[in-house]
Design a protein around this motif. Structure first.
Motif, mmCIF file in Angstrom:
data_model
loop_
_atom_site.group_PDB
_atom_site.id
_atom_site.type_symbol
_atom_site.label_atom_id
_atom_site.label_comp_id
_atom_site.label_asym_id
_atom_site.label_seq_id
_atom_site.Cartn_x
_atom_site.Cartn_y
_atom_site.Cartn_z
ATOM 1 N N ASP A 35 0.849 -1.200 0.000
ATOM 2 C CA ASP A 35 0.000 0.000 0.000
ATOM 3 C C ASP A 35 0.877 1.241 0.000
ATOM 4 O OD1 ASP A 35 -2.314 1.479 -0.028
ATOM 5 O OD2 ASP A 35 -2.636 1.368 2.135
ATOM 6 N N ASN A 36 1.921 1.183 -0.804
ATOM 7 C CA ASN A 36 2.922 2.254 -0.808
ATOM 8 C C ASN A 36 2.424 3.555 -1.419
ATOM 9 O OD1 ASN A 36 5.435 0.845 0.258
ATOM 10 N ND2 ASN A 36 4.631 -0.598 -1.238
ATOM 11 N N ILE A 341 -1.200 -1.306 -9.376
ATOM 12 C CA ILE A 341 -2.155 -2.136 -10.118
ATOM 13 C C ILE A 341 -3.504 -2.047 -9.411
ATOM 14 C CG2 ILE A 341 -2.644 -4.378 -11.147
ATOM 15 C CD1 ILE A 341 0.259 -5.149 -10.820
ATOM 16 N N SER A 342 -4.467 -1.486 -10.146
ATOM 17 C CA SER A 342 -5.838 -1.359 -9.654
ATOM 18 C C SER A 342 -6.652 -2.424 -10.357
ATOM 19 C CB SER A 342 -6.373 0.017 -10.062
ATOM 20 O OG SER A 342 -6.689 0.795 -8.956
ATOM 21 N N PHE A 343 -7.377 -3.226 -9.599
ATOM 22 C CA PHE A 343 -8.096 -4.323 -10.269
ATOM 23 C C PHE A 343 -9.367 -4.708 -9.519
ATOM 24 C CE2 PHE A 343 -7.203 -7.761 -7.303
ATOM 25 C CZ PHE A 343 -6.081 -7.309 -6.634
ATOM 26 N N ARG A 365 -4.824 -1.344 -0.659
ATOM 27 C CA ARG A 365 -5.901 -0.394 -0.424
ATOM 28 C C ARG A 365 -7.117 -0.804 -1.258
ATOM 29 N NH1 ARG A 365 -6.254 6.302 -0.914
ATOM 30 N NH2 ARG A 365 -8.452 6.329 -0.363
ATOM 31 N N THR A 366 -8.312 -0.581 -0.704
ATOM 32 C CA THR A 366 -9.525 -0.839 -1.488
ATOM 33 C C THR A 366 -10.400 0.420 -1.446
ATOM 34 O OG1 THR A 366 -10.790 -1.636 0.410
ATOM 35 C CG2 THR A 366 -9.526 -3.279 -0.807
ATOM 36 N N GLY A 367 -11.260 0.548 -2.465
ATOM 37 C CA GLY A 367 -12.189 1.684 -2.467
ATOM 38 C C GLY A 367 -11.984 2.565 -3.683
ATOM 39 N N THR A 383 -11.856 -0.226 -6.479
ATOM 40 C CA THR A 383 -10.966 -1.306 -6.924
ATOM 41 C C THR A 383 -10.138 -1.788 -5.728
ATOM 42 O OG1 THR A 383 -9.035 0.088 -7.419
ATOM 43 C CG2 THR A 383 -10.652 -0.182 -9.193
ATOM 44 N N VAL A 384 -9.420 -2.873 -5.953
ATOM 45 C CA VAL A 384 -8.332 -3.254 -5.057
ATOM 46 C C VAL A 384 -7.081 -2.643 -5.687
ATOM 47 C CG1 VAL A 384 -7.044 -5.174 -4.033
ATOM 48 C CG2 VAL A 384 -9.464 -5.474 -4.646
ATOM 49 N N ARG A 385 -6.270 -1.983 -4.863
ATOM 50 C CA ARG A 385 -5.051 -1.370 -5.420
ATOM 51 C C ARG A 385 -3.821 -1.918 -4.700
ATOM 52 N NH1 ARG A 385 -3.765 4.864 -4.307
ATOM 53 N NH2 ARG A 385 -3.222 3.896 -2.318
ATOM 54 N N ALA A 386 -2.945 -2.536 -5.473
ATOM 55 C CA ALA A 386 -1.652 -2.961 -4.928
ATOM 56 C C ALA A 386 -0.615 -1.990 -5.482
ATOM 57 C CB ALA A 386 -1.327 -4.381 -5.369
#
Ligand code: C6P
Length: 412
Positions: A35-36, A341-343, A365-367, A383-386
Motif C-alpha cells: 500500500d505504498n 495495479i488497480s483491479f 488499499r480498497t475503495g 478497486t483493489v489497489r496494490a
C-alpha cells in the motif's frame, strides 16, 4: 511499463534491513506491505534523524538566539536546500514547506482567487485525486471561473487531442497529476506544460505519486508549481513541499496570516515577509522538514534508476500473474505507468478481497482511492489497489497472488 537499466549494486535484502516494520507479522503472517501509494514505510536513517532532533536540538526556529534554536534553524534550512537540489529549483526560497500535497494545492488555489476573474477557464484532468479537484472547485465558486475537464480513455490515459481542443486564450491555469494514484498512469506533463505556456496559462503538477519514483527537474519541465508529500517518499507524515517559480510566488498573496510570515505588524497595517516565509505562517513541522531532507538523501542513495528498475520488474511480474486469474480486470493499462495495479475480480467486492488479504498479512488499499471521477468513468464503486515500492520483493508478489487466489475461492 518502462524499460530501465538496473544497477547491479541494488540489493533488496540489504535495503529491507533499513525498514524494521517489514519484519513484523500481521494476523500471524509476515507483513507484505503493498500500500505504498497511500504512504511509504520509513527507513532507520530517517527515524534516526527524528530521534536525534528530539534528543539533541528540539527548539523553535528563526526565533531564538540560543544555540538549540540556531542548530534547528540551520538543519531546517539545510533540508530546504536538499529539497531544492533534488527538484533542481533555481532558488532555495522557491521551496515552501507545507503539511503535504493537499496543503500545497490549497495554497496555490487560494492565491489564484486574487488573480482569476469571472469567465476565466481552468483545466483539470479526469485522472485527479480529490485534492486536485476540490480546491479548484472552491476557487471557481469564489471567482466565477469555469472548470473544464481533460477527458481520459479506457486505458486510463489522458486524451491529448481533447486537451488541445479545450485549451484556449481563456485558459489561465492547468493542473494535473504527474502520476495517477488510482491507476499509476504517468501523464505526458512535458508536452502539456509546453502547450499551456503557449497560451500563457500557469501549470500546477501534483507530484504526490511521482516523487517517490521519478526525479522531477522543475527547471527542465519549466513547471510553475510542483507539489509533493514526504510521507510517500520514505519521510514522515505532515510535511510536504510546494515548489513555485519565484515570479509566481511573489505574485500570489499569503495563504495564512500569523507569526513568521510578517515583516512589520501594527493595528493599522501589516507588511509581509519575503519568500519563503510569506507562505510559512506559524511554527512549522520542524522535525518533519529535517526528516524530509533525510528521506530525500536516502532515496538518492538508493538511486532513482534502481528504484524505477526494481519497481518495474515487480509491476511486470505481478501484472502477468494477475492476468492468469479468471475474471481479472485491471484498470489503467498505459504503457507508461508506475508500479500501481488497480483491479477487480468479476463478482467480488474489492472490500471483501482487501479484508481477506489482510487476514493473510497482505496490505492493499480498497475503495475509490480519493479519485471518484475515475471510478465513475469505469462505472465501478472501487478497486483493489496494490502499489509496490523498491523494498518489495518478488516473493511478496507471489504471496499476494496466492492469497488472492485463496480469497477468490473463499468468496466465490
Ligand atoms: N493519495 C492514496 O492512497 P496528502 O494526503 O496531502 O499527502 O496527499 C494527497 C494526494 C494528492 N494527490 C495525489 C495524486 C495523491 O495520491 C494523494 C494522496 C493517497 O492514493 C491517500 S488518499
Amino acid at each position: 511499463m518502462n524499460p530501465v537499466t538496473k544497477n547491479i549494486t541494488f540489493d533488496v535484502a540489504k535495503i529491507r534491513e533499513d525498514f524494521p516494520i517489514l519484519k513484523r507479522k500481521v494476523n500471524g503472517y509476515p507483513l507484505a506491505y503493498l500500500d505504498n501509494a497511500a504512504t511509504s514505510q520509513t527507513p532507520k536513517p530517517v527515524m534516526d534523524v527524528i530521534i536525534d532532533y528530539y534528543s539533541n536540538y528540539n527548539a523553535n526556529i528563526h526565533r531564538g538566539v540560543h544555540s538549540l534554536s540556531q542548530e534547528a534553524t540551520d538543519k531546517y534550512e539545510q533540508a530546504r536546500i536538499k529539497i531544492q537540489k533534488h527538484f533542481n529549483a533555481q532558488k532555495a526560497h522557491e521551496i515552501i514547506f507545507t503539511s503535504g500535497t493537499t496543503h500545497g494545492i490549497n495554497l496555490v488555489a487560494n492565491g489564484f482567487s486574487a488573480i482569476l476573474k469571472e469567465g476565466d477557464e481552468i483545466l483539470v484532468s479526469a485522472l485527479e485525486h480529490h485534492s486536485n479537484i476540490v480546491p479548484w472547485q472552491m476557487l471557481c465558486e469564489k471567482t466565477g471561473a469555469i472548470l473544464r475537464v481533460i477527458p481520459m480513455n479506457e486505458e486510463g490515459e489522458l486524451i491529448y487531442p481533447a486537451f488541445e481542443e479545450l485549451i484556449s486564450e481563456n485558459t489561465k491555469m492547468v493542473f494535473l497529476n504527474h502520476v495517477s494514484n488510482a491507476l499509476g498512469t504517468v501523464n505526458p506533463i512535458e508536452k502539456i506544460i509546453k502547450k499551456a505556456h503557449s497560451v500563457d496559462a500557469a501549470v500546477l503538477i501534483d507530484g504526490a505519486q511521482a516523487a517517490p519514483h521519478i526525479k522531477a527537474d522543475v527547471q527542465e519541465l519549466d513547471v510553475d508549481f510542483y507539489v509533493a508529500s514526504a510521507h510517500k517518499m520514505c519521510g514522515p507524515t505532515g510535511v510536504g513541499v510546494l515548489y513555485g517559480k519565484e515570479e509566481w510566488l511573489e505574485k500570489l498573496p499569503p495563504y495564512q496570516g500569523g507569526g513568521e510570515m510578517i515583516d512589520t505588524v501594527t493595528f493599522e497595517k501589516t507588511t509581509y515577509a519575503g519568500l519563503p516565509h510569506k507562505f510559512e505562517a506559524g511554527t512549522p513541522n520542524i522535525c518533519g522538514g529535517i526528516a524530509f531532507g533525510a528521506a530525500i538523501d536516502y532515496l538518492n542513495q538508493i538511486g532513482f534508476e534502481n528504484i524505477a528498475s526494481s519497481e518495474n520488474d515487480l509491476l511486470n511480474y505481478a501484472t502477468k500473474k494477475l492476468m492468469e486469474i479468471d475474471g481479472m480486470k485491471i484498470y489503467g493499462v498505459s504503457k507508461n505507468k508506475t508500479a500501481v495495479i488497480s483491479f477487480n475480480i468479476e463478482g467480488l467486492h474489492p472490500y471483501d478481497i482487501g479484508t481477506l488479504l489482510d487476514k493473510m498479512g497482505i496490505a492493499v488499499r480498497t475503495g475509490h482511492h480519493c479519485a471518484q471521477p475515475i471510478m465513475d468513468f469505469y462505472r465501478i464503486p472501487g478497486t483493489v489497489r496494490a502499489s509496490f515500492s523498491f523494498y518489495n520483493t518478488k516473493g511478496e508478489v507471489e504471496r499476494f497472488i496466492e492469497a488472492l487466489k485463496k480469497a477468490k475461492s473463499m468468496l466465490s
